[in-house]
Design a protein around this motif. Structure first.
Motif, PDB file in Angstrom:
ATOM      1  N   ASN A  28      13.602  -1.343   4.731  1.00 32.43           N
ATOM      2  CA  ASN A  28      13.591  -2.558   3.891  1.00 32.43           C
ATOM      3  C   ASN A  28      14.561  -2.468   2.720  1.00 32.43           C
ATOM      4  OD1 ASN A  28      11.566  -3.442   5.532  1.00 32.43           O
ATOM      5  ND2 ASN A  28       9.902  -2.995   4.116  1.00 32.43           N
ATOM      6  N   LYS A  45      -5.029   0.301   7.146  1.00 29.17           N
ATOM      7  CA  LYS A  45      -4.183   0.748   6.036  1.00 29.17           C
ATOM      8  C   LYS A  45      -4.852   0.425   4.696  1.00 29.17           C
ATOM      9  CE  LYS A  45       0.764   0.784   5.853  1.00 29.17           C
ATOM     10  NZ  LYS A  45       2.006   0.025   6.005  1.00 29.17           N
ATOM     11  N   TYR A  95      16.890  -1.968 -13.393  1.00 29.60           N
ATOM     12  CA  TYR A  95      16.440  -1.191 -14.564  1.00 29.60           C
ATOM     13  C   TYR A  95      17.506  -1.230 -15.660  1.00 29.60           C
ATOM     14  CZ  TYR A  95      12.796   1.214 -11.761  1.00 29.60           C
ATOM     15  OH  TYR A  95      11.709   1.519 -10.995  1.00 29.60           O
ATOM     16  N   PHE A 109      15.245  -8.162   3.357  1.00 24.32           N
ATOM     17  CA  PHE A 109      14.228  -7.867   2.330  1.00 24.32           C
ATOM     18  C   PHE A 109      14.840  -7.694   0.934  1.00 24.32           C
ATOM     19  CE2 PHE A 109      12.067  -6.712   6.281  1.00 24.32           C
ATOM     20  CZ  PHE A 109      10.969  -7.549   6.144  1.00 24.32           C
ATOM     21  N   ARG A 143      15.513   7.077   2.226  1.00 25.47           N
ATOM     22  CA  ARG A 143      15.579   6.046   3.272  1.00 25.47           C
ATOM     23  C   ARG A 143      17.025   5.790   3.739  1.00 25.47           C
ATOM     24  NH1 ARG A 143      10.879   1.989   0.970  1.00 25.47           N
ATOM     25  NH2 ARG A 143      10.127   3.578  -0.436  1.00 25.47           N
ATOM     26  N   SER A 192      -3.592  -5.743   2.912  1.00 29.31           N
ATOM     27  CA  SER A 192      -2.581  -5.064   3.714  1.00 29.31           C
ATOM     28  C   SER A 192      -2.456  -5.854   5.019  1.00 29.31           C
ATOM     29  CB  SER A 192      -2.999  -3.624   4.014  1.00 29.31           C
ATOM     30  OG  SER A 192      -2.109  -3.054   4.949  1.00 29.31           O
ATOM     31  N   ARG A 193      -1.327  -5.707   5.669  1.00 25.03           N
ATOM     32  CA  ARG A 193      -1.187  -6.391   6.964  1.00 25.03           C
ATOM     33  C   ARG A 193      -2.105  -5.756   7.990  1.00 25.03           C
ATOM     34  NH1 ARG A 193       4.872  -5.308   7.670  1.00 25.03           N
ATOM     35  NH2 ARG A 193       4.117  -3.434   6.642  1.00 25.03           N
ATOM     36  N   GLU A 251       6.215  -6.406  -9.054  1.00 28.38           N
ATOM     37  CA  GLU A 251       7.212  -5.342  -9.194  1.00 28.38           C
ATOM     38  C   GLU A 251       8.606  -5.944  -9.400  1.00 28.38           C
ATOM     39  OE1 GLU A 251       7.958  -2.460  -9.796  1.00 28.38           O
ATOM     40  OE2 GLU A 251       5.985  -1.549  -9.841  1.00 28.38           O
ATOM     41  N   LYS A 252       9.467  -5.153 -10.003  1.00 33.88           N
ATOM     42  CA  LYS A 252      10.854  -5.567 -10.190  1.00 33.88           C
ATOM     43  C   LYS A 252      11.595  -5.526  -8.859  1.00 33.88           C
ATOM     44  CE  LYS A 252      12.111  -1.332  -9.369  1.00 33.88           C
ATOM     45  NZ  LYS A 252      12.832  -1.004  -8.159  1.00 33.88           N
ATOM     46  N   HIS A 312       8.370 -11.101  -3.001  1.00 36.74           N
ATOM     47  CA  HIS A 312       7.750 -11.256  -4.323  1.00 36.74           C
ATOM     48  C   HIS A 312       7.530 -12.727  -4.680  1.00 36.74           C
ATOM     49  CE1 HIS A 312       9.429  -7.104  -5.875  1.00 36.74           C
ATOM     50  NE2 HIS A 312       8.644  -7.000  -4.820  1.00 36.74           N
ATOM     51  N   SER A 324       5.442  -5.415  -2.895  1.00 36.66           N
ATOM     52  CA  SER A 324       5.912  -5.614  -1.513  1.00 36.66           C
ATOM     53  C   SER A 324       7.438  -5.551  -1.522  1.00 36.66           C
ATOM     54  CB  SER A 324       5.438  -6.988  -1.039  1.00 36.66           C
ATOM     55  OG  SER A 324       5.859  -7.962  -1.977  1.00 36.66           O
ATOM     56  N   PRO A 325       8.091  -5.643  -0.354  1.00 36.36           N
ATOM     57  CA  PRO A 325       9.555  -5.702  -0.343  1.00 36.36           C
ATOM     58  C   PRO A 325      10.051  -6.878  -1.209  1.00 36.36           C
ATOM     59  CG  PRO A 325       8.706  -5.328   1.863  1.00 36.36           C
ATOM     60  CD  PRO A 325       7.521  -5.593   1.009  1.00 36.36           C
ATOM     61  N   ASN A 326      11.216  -6.687  -1.830  1.00 35.90           N
ATOM     62  CA  ASN A 326      11.692  -7.620  -2.860  1.00 35.90           C
ATOM     63  C   ASN A 326      11.687  -9.092  -2.456  1.00 35.90           C
ATOM     64  OD1 ASN A 326      12.164  -5.393  -4.453  1.00 35.90           O
ATOM     65  ND2 ASN A 326      14.325  -5.223  -3.890  1.00 35.90           N
ATOM     66  N   ARG A 352       8.782  -1.285 -15.564  1.00 38.91           N
ATOM     67  CA  ARG A 352       7.941  -0.279 -16.228  1.00 38.91           C
ATOM     68  C   ARG A 352       8.585   0.379 -17.438  1.00 38.91           C
ATOM     69  NH1 ARG A 352      10.516   4.165 -15.332  1.00 38.91           N
ATOM     70  NH2 ARG A 352      11.509   4.548 -13.329  1.00 38.91           N
ATOM     71  N   THR A 378       0.822  -1.220   0.000  1.00 39.46           N
ATOM     72  CA  THR A 378       0.000   0.000   0.000  1.00 39.46           C
ATOM     73  C   THR A 378       0.855   1.270   0.000  1.00 39.46           C
ATOM     74  OG1 THR A 378      -0.090  -0.211   2.401  1.00 39.46           O
ATOM     75  CG2 THR A 378      -1.987  -1.063   1.162  1.00 39.46           C
ATOM     76  N   ASN A 379       2.069   1.140  -0.486  1.00 38.57           N
ATOM     77  CA  ASN A 379       2.938   2.315  -0.536  1.00 38.57           C
ATOM     78  C   ASN A 379       2.616   3.164  -1.779  1.00 38.57           C
ATOM     79  OD1 ASN A 379       4.919   4.031   0.321  1.00 38.57           O
ATOM     80  ND2 ASN A 379       6.626   2.640  -0.062  1.00 38.57           N
TER      81      ASN A 379
HETATM   82  N1  LIG Z   1       8.419   0.561 -10.785  1.00 41.34           N
HETATM   83  C1  LIG Z   1       8.798   1.571 -10.034  1.00 41.34           C
HETATM   84  O1  LIG Z   1       8.962   2.701 -10.479  1.00 41.34           O
HETATM   85  C2  LIG Z   1       8.996   1.303  -8.570  1.00 41.34           C
HETATM   86  C3  LIG Z   1       9.160   2.375  -7.681  1.00 41.34           C
HETATM   87  C4  LIG Z   1       9.268   2.101  -6.325  1.00 41.34           C
HETATM   88  C5  LIG Z   1       9.253   0.795  -5.884  1.00 41.34           C
HETATM   89  N2  LIG Z   1       9.122  -0.227  -6.772  1.00 41.34           N
HETATM   90  C6  LIG Z   1       9.093  -1.635  -6.326  1.00 41.34           C
HETATM   91  O2  LIG Z   1       7.939  -1.798  -5.523  1.00 41.34           O
HETATM   92  C7  LIG Z   1       8.190  -2.705  -4.464  1.00 41.34           C
HETATM   93  C8  LIG Z   1       7.823  -2.066  -3.155  1.00 41.34           C
HETATM   94  O3  LIG Z   1       8.698  -1.015  -2.895  1.00 41.34           O
HETATM   95  P1  LIG Z   1       8.464  -0.040  -1.650  1.00 41.34           P
HETATM   96  O4  LIG Z   1       9.590   0.864  -1.608  1.00 41.34           O
HETATM   97  O5  LIG Z   1       7.082   0.480  -1.701  1.00 41.34           O
HETATM   98  O6  LIG Z   1       8.597  -1.116  -0.474  1.00 41.34           O
HETATM   99  P2  LIG Z   1       8.181  -1.006   1.074  1.00 41.34           P
HETATM  100  O7  LIG Z   1       7.760   0.367   1.389  1.00 41.34           O
HETATM  101  O8  LIG Z   1       9.280  -1.596   1.867  1.00 41.34           O
HETATM  102  O9  LIG Z   1       6.940  -1.994   1.175  1.00 41.34           O
HETATM  103  C9  LIG Z   1       5.863  -1.965   0.274  1.00 41.34           C
HETATM  104  C10 LIG Z   1       4.618  -2.511   0.953  1.00 41.34           C
HETATM  105  O10 LIG Z   1       4.851  -3.834   1.414  1.00 41.34           O
HETATM  106  C11 LIG Z   1       4.309  -3.991   2.723  1.00 41.34           C
HETATM  107  N3  LIG Z   1       5.383  -4.288   3.661  1.00 41.34           N
HETATM  108  C12 LIG Z   1       6.316  -3.434   4.140  1.00 41.34           C
HETATM  109  N4  LIG Z   1       7.127  -4.053   5.011  1.00 41.34           N
HETATM  110  C13 LIG Z   1       6.713  -5.324   5.074  1.00 41.34           C
HETATM  111  C14 LIG Z   1       7.119  -6.453   5.821  1.00 41.34           C
HETATM  112  N5  LIG Z   1       8.141  -6.362   6.700  1.00 41.34           N
HETATM  113  N6  LIG Z   1       6.440  -7.601   5.662  1.00 41.34           N
HETATM  114  C15 LIG Z   1       5.396  -7.683   4.816  1.00 41.34           C
HETATM  115  N7  LIG Z   1       4.955  -6.646   4.080  1.00 41.34           N
HETATM  116  C16 LIG Z   1       5.596  -5.483   4.207  1.00 41.34           C
HETATM  117  C17 LIG Z   1       3.615  -2.680   3.114  1.00 41.34           C
HETATM  118  O11 LIG Z   1       2.224  -2.827   2.869  1.00 41.34           O
HETATM  119  P3  LIG Z   1       1.212  -3.067   4.103  1.00 41.34           P
HETATM  120  O12 LIG Z   1       1.762  -2.349   5.274  1.00 41.34           O
HETATM  121  O13 LIG Z   1      -0.046  -2.483   3.608  1.00 41.34           O
HETATM  122  O14 LIG Z   1       1.128  -4.544   4.291  1.00 41.34           O
HETATM  123  C18 LIG Z   1       4.201  -1.685   2.143  1.00 41.34           C
HETATM  124  O15 LIG Z   1       3.291  -0.715   1.724  1.00 41.34           O
HETATM  125  C19 LIG Z   1       9.664  -3.089  -4.562  1.00 41.34           C
HETATM  126  O16 LIG Z   1       9.773  -4.331  -5.165  1.00 41.34           O
HETATM  127  C20 LIG Z   1      10.271  -2.012  -5.444  1.00 41.34           C
HETATM  128  O17 LIG Z   1      11.335  -2.510  -6.220  1.00 41.34           O
HETATM  129  C21 LIG Z   1       8.974   0.026  -8.092  1.00 41.34           C
END
Ligand SMILES: NC(=O)c1ccc[n+]([C@@H]2O[C@H](COP(=O)([O-])OP(=O)(O)OC[C@H]3O[C@@H](n4cnc5c(N)ncnc54)[C@H](OP(=O)(O)O)[C@@H]3O)[C@@H](O)[C@H]2O)c1
Length: 332
Positions: free
Chosen positions: A168, A38, A185, A174, A157, A33-34, A94-95, A77, A72-74, A124, A9-10
């Protein structure tokens, strides 16, 4: 209309949902979401959502959606994509799609048991017109003599990491780090534009926890090398370049391509177009088109080609990590 569910949900998920809605091909129906609050907070802008879950298995089993977007965190996936495929969903992850060729193979085998389902890595930029313009221009070069691509951006971060937190994206648990987050990319660019390299070596600058803060990757091809400059703890303003003979393909940033030019000593021709406001729109349209007509042979071929690129990128990423002893927690 394709009914969409989301994991994570980020901000990136909101960006994808907005792109998916803008494409006119998807409608958000379910949020995992957990935390229930949220999920509900995320959905406040999307009245089409009626389904909120905090249990992943129950979420994947829900009949309220047929396509899931996982952001979600890598390191999560792989297991989440597996759960989604098993539950009969099309999956957009997601990548980077997963961490190593063993996981990739498992996903492919599972997919083969679930005929008619699709698995897409959300790389993307590879769907954006300017990436495709570079690909076309590379194919027309009389010779390729190499390339230098850079994606280095200071992560907010990193401030948290420096303050003693464990975000993460800088965590071995993660599967964080510069290569996984931004390097992927560049590896997609290299594989998509030049094919699979013969060899791949990574020279990271590591943090105390073993994660790569920045680094240089060298991909070796038969007749040339490609250098990738990646980093999350510094900013770079270097453009990218691909070397032909008298021609150079110049780009402002290979992952966020706004400007692409074909330059010679005496001429400059613009190859780029103004990108969409939402940088995820191109992938949403691309995935949506395939999923809307999944039986069209050209759509199946397109999805297969994307998956093959993903598989090669996954292999190269792993080779890069092996070359620099970069392993993640829980990775056998
Ligand atoms: N394509 C792009 O342009 C782009 C840009 C940014 C990121 N990304 C990708 O998107 C993915 C997420 O990146 P992010 O930076 O958003 O990651 P993040 O903030 O660490 O986590 C993303 C979501 O995963 C859940 N989460 C967080 N920590 C967790 C944990 N410990 N256990 C289980 N779930 C957890 C949370 O959702 P809940 O709290 O709702 O469960 C959070 O909203 C990554 O794979 C990144 O590579 C892609």
């Amino acid at each position: 209309m394709l009914r969409l569910g989301i994991v994570g949900t980020n901000w990136i998920t909101k960006r994808f949902v907005d792109a998916a809605h803008e494409s006119g091909l998807f409608e958000l129906r379910a949020v995992y979401s957990r935390k229930l609050e949220k999920a509900q907070a995320f959905a406040k802008d999307y009245p089409s959502v009626q389904d909120f879950k905090t249990d992943l298995e129950q979420f994947m089993a829900s009949p309220s959606f047929e396509v899931v977007y996982i952001a979600s965190p890598n390191s999560l996936h792989f297991s989440q994509a597996k759960a989604a495929i098993k539950a009969g969903k099309h999956v957009i992850v997601e990548k980077p799609i997963c961490l190593n060729p063993g996981q990739m193979q498992e996903l492919r085998e599972l997919l083969a048991e679930h005929q008619g389902q699709f698995l897409f890595e959300a790389a993307r930029h590879t769907h954006e017109p300017n990436y495709l313009a570079v690909k076309e221009a590379v194919a027309k070069l009389p010779v390729v003599q190499g390339a230098t691509l850079t994606y280095m951006k200071y992560s907010s971060r990193y401030d948290a990491y420096l303050a003693g937190e464990n975000p993460n994206i800088f965590s071995p648990k993660f599967a964080g780090g510069a290569l996984q987050d931004l390097g992927v990319y560049m590896v997609h660019c290299a594989v998509g534009w030049f094919g699979k390299p013969l060899n791949a070596q990574y020279f990271p600058t590591k943090l105390a926890n073993g994660i790569d803060a920045k680094g240089i990757a060298i991909l070796t091809y038969q007749d040339f090398t490609v250098t990738l400059n990646v980093g999350k703890t510094a900013n770079s303003y270097l453009p990218g370049e691909i070397y032909g003979l008298k021609e150079t393909i110049w780009m402002d940033n290979a992952a966020d391509l706004k400007q692409v030019e074909l330059r010679t000593p005496t001429t400059t021709r613009t190859l780029s177009q103004t990108p969409a406001e939402n940088e995820l729109l191109a992938e949403a349209v691309a995935f949506g088109k395939v999923l809307t007509n999944p039986d069209l042979p050209e759509n199946k071929a397109q999805a297969q080609a994307w998956l093959e690129q993903t598989v090669t990128v996954n292999e190269v990423m792993y080779q890069l990590r092996q070359s620099s002893n970069l392993y993640f927690e829980d990775e056998n």
